[in-house]
Design an enzyme around this catalytic site. Structure first.
Site, PDB file in Angstrom:
ATOM      1  N   LYS A 211       0.853  -1.200   0.000  1.00  0.00           N
ATOM      2  CA  LYS A 211       0.000   0.000   0.000  1.00  0.00           C
ATOM      3  C   LYS A 211       0.885   1.244   0.000  1.00  0.00           C
ATOM      4  CE  LYS A 211      -3.857   1.982   2.699  1.00  0.00           C
ATOM      5  NZ  LYS A 211      -4.704   1.761   3.890  1.00  0.00           N
ATOM      6  N   SER A 290      -9.529   1.580   2.893  1.00  0.00           N
ATOM      7  CA  SER A 290      -8.664   2.368   2.049  1.00  0.00           C
ATOM      8  C   SER A 290      -7.620   1.500   1.357  1.00  0.00           C
ATOM      9  CB  SER A 290      -7.957   3.448   2.870  1.00  0.00           C
ATOM     10  OG  SER A 290      -7.073   2.875   3.836  1.00  0.00           O
ATOM     11  N   SER A 315      -9.776  -0.556   7.110  1.00  0.00           N
ATOM     12  CA  SER A 315      -9.154  -0.422   5.794  1.00  0.00           C
ATOM     13  C   SER A 315      -8.505  -1.675   5.231  1.00  0.00           C
ATOM     14  CB  SER A 315      -8.117   0.701   5.824  1.00  0.00           C
ATOM     15  OG  SER A 315      -8.769   1.937   5.730  1.00  0.00           O
TER      16      SER A 315
END
Ligand SMILES: *[C@@H]1O[C@H](CO)[C@@H](O)[C@H](O)[C@H]1NC(C)=O
Ligand SMILES: *[C@@H]1O[C@H](CO)[C@@H](O)[C@H](O)[C@H]1NC(C)=O
Ligand SMILES: *[C@@H]1O[C@H](CO)[C@@H](O)[C@H](O)[C@H]1NC(C)=O
Ligand SMILES: *[C@@H]1O[C@H](CO)[C@@H](O)[C@H](O)[C@H]1NC(C)=O
Ligand SMILES: *[C@@H]1O[C@H](CO)[C@@H](O)[C@H](O)[C@H]1NC(C)=O
Ligand SMILES: *[C@@H]1O[C@H](CO)[C@@H](O)[C@H](O)[C@H]1NC(C)=O
Ligand SMILES: *[C@@H]1O[C@H](CO)[C@@H](O)[C@H](O)[C@H]1NC(C)=O
Ligand SMILES: *[C@@H]1O[C@H](CO)[C@@H](O)[C@H](O)[C@H]1NC(C)=O
Ligand SMILES: *[C@@H]1O[C@H](CO)[C@@H](O)[C@H](O)[C@H]1NC(C)=O
Ligand SMILES: *[C@@H]1O[C@H](CO)[C@@H](O)[C@H](O)[C@H]1NC(C)=O
Ligand SMILES: *[C@@H]1O[C@H](CO)[C@@H](O)[C@H](O)[C@H]1NC(C)=O
Length: 631
Positions: A211, A290, A315
């Site tokens: 990420k 996310s 997330s």
């Protein structure tokens, strides 16, 4: 491979007129219609006479396969090696057997038997002192005998990545200079044959996406914001969680998309970048937030094994649930969050997403290291939340059957649990019901921490660099930050409320236990309602409200998503019945991550959990978008 460029003036005379630096950053090649990337740095050399570069050689390179053997080598060995390599690796293909370098590692003298190699084989005795052994697998060889690693190129057709990565020999990373058809980035993956998993390197060759909030030396960190990406230089350090995975042998292939500054954004909220595409069902379901890049990568790409995400308020777990893969929010504090963007340090955690539970648990052990303790005695009480008691909707029967099988396996009793009622009956004097007390807690944490830790220095740096200007920020983070600004400082209040919740949770919901780590487990059902990415929602607003997802956020306890199957829905996109993942969350007391991982391993061994497949169905696979090529 640096050289000085020469200036060509006329046909007959060459003047050396200027100095330039010219070097290769790697080369893209097509081999039997499959795209490859040839790494710029060589990994070894062999002295070669037999390679014929006037034939198939392109860019001065020919495909070769390195094979290590203890005995003499013959046709039969070759076909079985080719079969074995082809089964274990998506980078290798028959065309690499144009040439073979056979490394002998036995006591007998090297000798070549009859082979079917089209052009020849070169025997090497690796006991010779001047010969450095090269890992098995496909390579590209140059006329001077240098060997270059072969990477296969794949298209990131679901838009899960934000930057590609290729590792340099000094341990830092660079952006991959390659492209293939697919209207998206190209990701390069090295041959799996180069790596051998060992106790020290349990993740050797595991392909990892990260990420884009975690720093990786040599690459820029973007945090899902274009202005941020362009303002700051590349990272010089790799964040500790990524480094732990690298140390265990994982191979970083790229940085993956995050919603902006890790705030919750749905489909249309993404302005700076497009939300990645959820591969499941009709392909137009929301991929959630996310860590949507890691979730989509794990759900869509067979060539990607593992993805690192972060979970502040859901997330990792939401993308894992909607993509139907394994995903964990660890106990808070289990993983260091240094050199990573923060939403709220009191709540930030680093978690992993993967299809294969064996890879996922091995990676968790490597990443959390001594911070997790594996234990395999399980609680005999399961508190269930949201499980159906009769089959009305698609997926209900699956959930009931799965719960019954899991409960029987653990020899446990499952009873429905009402967190709100328990709070009502035991809450500290003077406190309101859960939904009132914790309505604003999360919103206060993330807005009042992120404004002062991230926004203020970012705005100041941007203004300094750009004559007092403001950078562009997506509406969702802006709405949250505005809310934080509108409130008096309330972080202490939020922390006090969280502390009260932790005390409640560890005494009334999941208690520590000396025998089974946690006195019980919580199993809750994740949302399985179709959510189209194109649907217009209410305007962005702060993340108010309390839900099951917040239990682990405020209690600091681990929460792990496991895929159990899928359920049909009617798609308004395809006008066809499609299937969406059905997942369950498993929770235990704070610090019991190792017990949950062990339980999942045991449930897999018992056939109650399975790995998920890539593509439109986590059970049956299937090509997303009915793609016509393998890039
Ligand atoms: C090298 O390849 C070329 C083109 O295929 C062929 O004409 C030539 O005979 C080959 N040389 C040797 C030594 O095999
Ligand atoms: C070569 O043989 C040595 C000694 O038996 C062994 O340690 C090494 O792992 C072998 N290498 C390969 C690639 O088989
Ligand atoms: C190679 O093939 C020839 C003829 O087909 C055969 O006579 C010979 O025994 C073979 N050698 C090896 C080492 O297999
Ligand atoms: C690693 O190598 C690259 C060039 O390949 C160089 O730009 C970079 O500065 C090096 N980094 C370190 C830490 O040595
Ligand atoms: C264990 O947790 C502590 C506290 O967060 C951290 O400092 C340490 O680096 C962690 N160890 C590993 C192996 O991640
Ligand atoms: C539960 O176990 C039964 C008996 O083995 C099996 O038929 C059923 O498919 C299992 N249910 C699930 C959801 O795996
Ligand atoms: C459940 O009970 C059976 C029979 O007593 C036992 O063999 C099994 O190990 C138990 N399962 C677990 C997960 O403890
Ligand atoms: C908790 O208490 C509030 C009022 O004090 C009440 O409105 C609510 O229904 C109760 N919830 C449960 C689940 O008992
Ligand atoms: C949550 O807080 C917001 C903002 O203060 C408010 O508008 C909303 O009504 C609250 N909801 C509940 C259930 O208290
Ligand atoms: C903290 O809890 C009180 C009730 O005890 C509530 O009124 C307040 O809104 C909560 N604040 C936050 C930030 O959670
Ligand atoms: C959707 O499917 C139904 C039933 O197959 C069909 O009658 C209808 O025309 C289809 N809708 C469109 C827009 O094609």
């Amino acid at each position: 491979m640096k050289r000085t460029a020469h200036f060509l003036l006329g046909l007959a005379t060459i003047f050396k007129a200027t100095r330039a630096t010219l070097y290769t950053a790697g080369i893209t090649m097509m081999l039997s219609e499959v795209p490859y990337f040839v790494a710029p740095e060589s990994v070894g050399s062999v002295s070669i006479q037999t390679f014929n570069f006037s034939g198939s050689g392109a860019a001065g390179l020919v495909p070769v396969t390195v094979i290590t053997t203890l005995q003499s080598f013959s046709t039969e060995d070759l076909s079985s090696v080719a079969l074995d390599f082809g089964n274990r690796d998506d980078v290798f293909q028959q065309a690499f057997l144009e040439y073979a370098i056979v490394q002998y590692n036995g006591s007998s003298q090297p000798q070549l038997g009859n082979t079917t190699l089209s052009s020849g084989a070169v025997p090497y005795d690796i006991s010779r002192t001047n010969y450095r052994q090269i890992p098995n697998g496909p390579y590209f060889a140059s006329a001077s005998g240098l060997l270059y690693k072969a990477y296969r190129l794949y298209s990131d057709f679901e838009g899960a990545f934000t930057e590609t990565a290729i590792e340099k020999s000094n341990g830092t990373f660079a952006v991959l200079p390659a492209g293939v058809p697919g209207q998206s980035l190209s990701i390069a993956v090295p041959s799996r044959l180069y790596y051998t998993r060992t106790e020290e390197q349990p993740l050797a060759g595991i392909r990892l996406g990260v990420k884009d909030i975690f720093d990786i030396a040599g690459l820029k960190t973007g945090n899902g914001n274009r202005a941020w990406y362009h303002l700051y230089p590349a990272a010089t350090r790799t964040s500790a969680v990524v480094q732990n995975l690298l140390n265990a042998g994982a191979v970083v292939v790229g940085k993956m998309k995050t919603s902006q500054f890790a705030n919750g954004e749905h489909g249309g909220d993404w302005v700076d970048y497009h939300q990645p595409f959820n591969p499941r069902g009709d392909g137009y379901q929301d991929s959630s937030e996310s860590s949507s890049g890691p979730g989509v990568g794990a759900g869509a790409y067979p060539w990607l094994d593992l993805a690192l995400g972060s979970d502040t308020g859901g997330s990792v777990r939401w993308p894992a649930a909607v993509q139907g893969v394994y995903g964990n929010r660890p106990s808070h504090g289990l993983a260091p969050m240094a050199d990573a963007m923060s939403l709220a340090p009191q709540l930030d955690t680093a978690g992993l997403l993967a299809r294969d539970p064996a890879i996922w648990t091995a990676a968790a052990k490597a990443m959390y290291g001594s911070n997790i303790t594996i234990s395999s005695a399980y609680p005999v009480n399961i508190k269930t939340v949201g499980f159906p008691t009769e089959a009305r909707e698609p997926g209900d029967q699956l959930l009931m059957s799965w719960l019954s099988n899991a409960t029987d396996f653990i020899n446990a009793t499952a009873l429905p649990f009402d967190i709100r009622a328990r709070w009502n009956s035991t809450r500290p004097a003077g406190t309101p019901p859960l939904d009132d007390m914790f309505n604003e807690t999360y919103a206060i944490f993330v807005s009042q921490e992120q404004t002062r830790r991230l926004r203020d220095p970012f705005y100041a740096d941007y203004a300094m660099a750009h004559d007092g200007r403001l950078p562009f920020v997506d509406p969702v983070p802006l709405a949250r930050w505005r809310y934080g600004d509108s409130q008096p400082p309330r972080l202490e209040e939020a922390e006090a409320n969280k502390t009260a919740f932790m005390e409640f949770f560890s005494s009334e919901v999941l208690r520590p236990s000396p025998d089974t780590c946690s006195d019980s487990l919580v199993f809750y059902v994740n949302s399985r309602v179709p959510t189209y990415r194109y649907e217009h929602r209410d305007p962005p607003r702060p993340p108010f409200g309390f839900s099951e997802t917040m239990l682990s956020v405020f209690s600091e306890a681990p929460d792990v998503v496991v895929p159990i199957g899928e359920a049909e829905y009617y798609s308004s996109v395809t006008n066809h019945t499609e299937k969406l993942p059905v997942t369950v969350s498993i929770m235990a007391a704070n610090g019991c991550d190792g017990m949950i991982f062990s339980l999942i391993e045991d449930l897999c061994r018992a056939g109650i959990l399975q790995g998920s497949q890539t593509g439109m169905s986590q059970v049956d696979s299937g090509e997303v978008l009915f793609k016509r090529n393998n890039f």
